[in-house]
Design an enzyme around this catalytic site. Structure first.
Site, PDB file in Angstrom:
ATOM      1  N   ASP A  16      44.794  36.824  33.582  1.00 58.04           N
ATOM      2  CA  ASP A  16      45.203  36.034  32.416  1.00 58.04           C
ATOM      3  C   ASP A  16      44.039  35.212  31.865  1.00 58.04           C
ATOM      4  OD1 ASP A  16      47.768  36.963  33.255  1.00 58.04           O
ATOM      5  OD2 ASP A  16      47.970  35.201  34.542  1.00 58.04           O
ATOM      6  N   GLU A 201      54.763  39.474  26.387  1.00 52.91           N
ATOM      7  CA  GLU A 201      54.188  38.259  26.957  1.00 52.91           C
ATOM      8  C   GLU A 201      52.705  38.169  26.596  1.00 52.91           C
ATOM      9  OE1 GLU A 201      54.749  38.754  31.186  1.00 52.91           O
ATOM     10  OE2 GLU A 201      52.953  39.986  31.396  1.00 52.91           O
TER      11      GLU A 201
END
Length: 341
Positions: A16, A201
């Protein structure tokens, strides 16, 4: 600078990834493999981030709503202050909210603020949970400022919609408070968005050449993980779902030819020449031993995103030019849950 001049991975074992260029410095953060802290690195070149010292700016609470599974921090600069958006859970254990729904974690979105000039040596203050309008699984908040107005985009579950998360947007009253109700921009609907998990997401917003590009990731976190795209005109209202056009096909996917799998959860930055740089995480193998949640080898990578005639040319992940670990080296702390995909 051409894309082959960015050595990959830019940072090892950091999923991420978020890179912010501020002045002549790059700031890097991402999910720590133990999910128990938020860290920052700083370097004057992307290729120096791996060797840069890692500074812990916040650690999880011993108990309460921010005590487990700290995910996907992002650093942003708004009105001269620094903000980190992140997700945290009180237990880390998934829960079935009602019969027939997918199991999800219990995360919510939170904010840290630093008003000092230096975000590494400065003091970070908790601004608390972002009230997104309802209490369900929420994560992966990102922010952008357009025409002097700040917006938040994040992923959240709606129990009336099949799947784990959809993407929402709202205008902000301040960096930790929404000024408008959440508006859904996209939900999992295409085959490539619904493999293993029904997920939209990891949003990130790029403003360039009179367009707004909102990238996101979908499906499970293995080889099926891929990136999608919404596009809008820069003069459109970002809160109007009709202003956005969703690509029916993924724009960035695994490439077995170069040994890169599951690219996604990206951010955007730029290099010294002003070229857009796509930052993302990926694995270099497909067989994961044990719980994928605790498998640490999602490597942070970066490559130039070319634009031709005003349109991005996504291409495919570039091969690694630096060695990366290929075995699980980080185990969950004692007492943390073991979860299976």
């Amino acid at each position: 600078m051409s894309e082959d001049l960015i050595p990959n991975p830019i940072v090892l074992q950091r999923a991420d990834p978020c890179v912010l260029r501020d002045g002549d410095q790059y700031y890097f953060t991402g999910s720590h493999p133990r999910y128990d802290r938020i860290v920052l690195r700083r370097a004057s070149r992307l290729e120096d981030l791996q060797a840069a010292e890692e500074h812990t700016i916040w650690v999880k609470h011993d108990s309460g709503p921010q005590s487990q599974l700290i995910w996907a921090p992002e650093i942003h600069r708004v009105n001269g202050a620094w903000y980190v958006y992140y997700a945290a859970s009180p237990t880390g254990a998934p829960s079935a909210d009602e019969p027939g729904t997918a199991e999800t974690f219990n995360h919510r979105v939170y904010v840290l603020e630093c008003t000092d000039a230096d975000p590494i040596t400065g003091t970070w203050v908790e601004r608390g949970q972002v009230d997104t309008g309802w209490e369900t699984f929420a994560l992966d908040a990102t922010s952008f400022v357009k025409d002097g107005v700040q917006y938040l985009v994040w992923a959240q579950q709606d129990l009336a919609i099949r799947g784990n998360s959809n993407l929402y947007i709202a205008r902000m009253a301040n960096p930790w408070t929404l000024a408008t109700p959440a508006v859904m921009l996209t939900k999992p609907e295409y085959d490539w968005e619904t493999r293993v998990f029904w997920v939209n997401e990891g949003p990130s917003v790029l403003q360039r050449d009179g367009r707004l590009y909102l990238s996101y990731s979908a499906s499970g976190t293995g080889i099926e993980y891929a990136m999608g795209l919404l596009t809008a005109d820069a003069d459109a209202d970002p809160l109007d779902p009709a202003a956005w056009t969703k690509s029916p096909e993924p724009v960035f996917t695994s490439d077995p030819a170069v040994g890169i799998y599951g690219p996604g959860h990206n951010s955007f930055t730029e290099n010294e020449d002003g070229e857009t740089v796509l930052v993302y995480h990926a694995r270099t193998y497909t067989e994961i031993v044990g719980d994928p949640l605790w498998e640490p080898n999602r490597q942070a990578c970066a490559q130039v995103l070319p634009f031709v005639d005003g349109e991005p040319v996504w291409g495919t992940p570039v091969p690694l030019t630096r060695p990366a670990p290929t075995s699980t080296e980080v185990l969950p702390p004692e007492g943390m849950p073991q979860l299976t995909a």
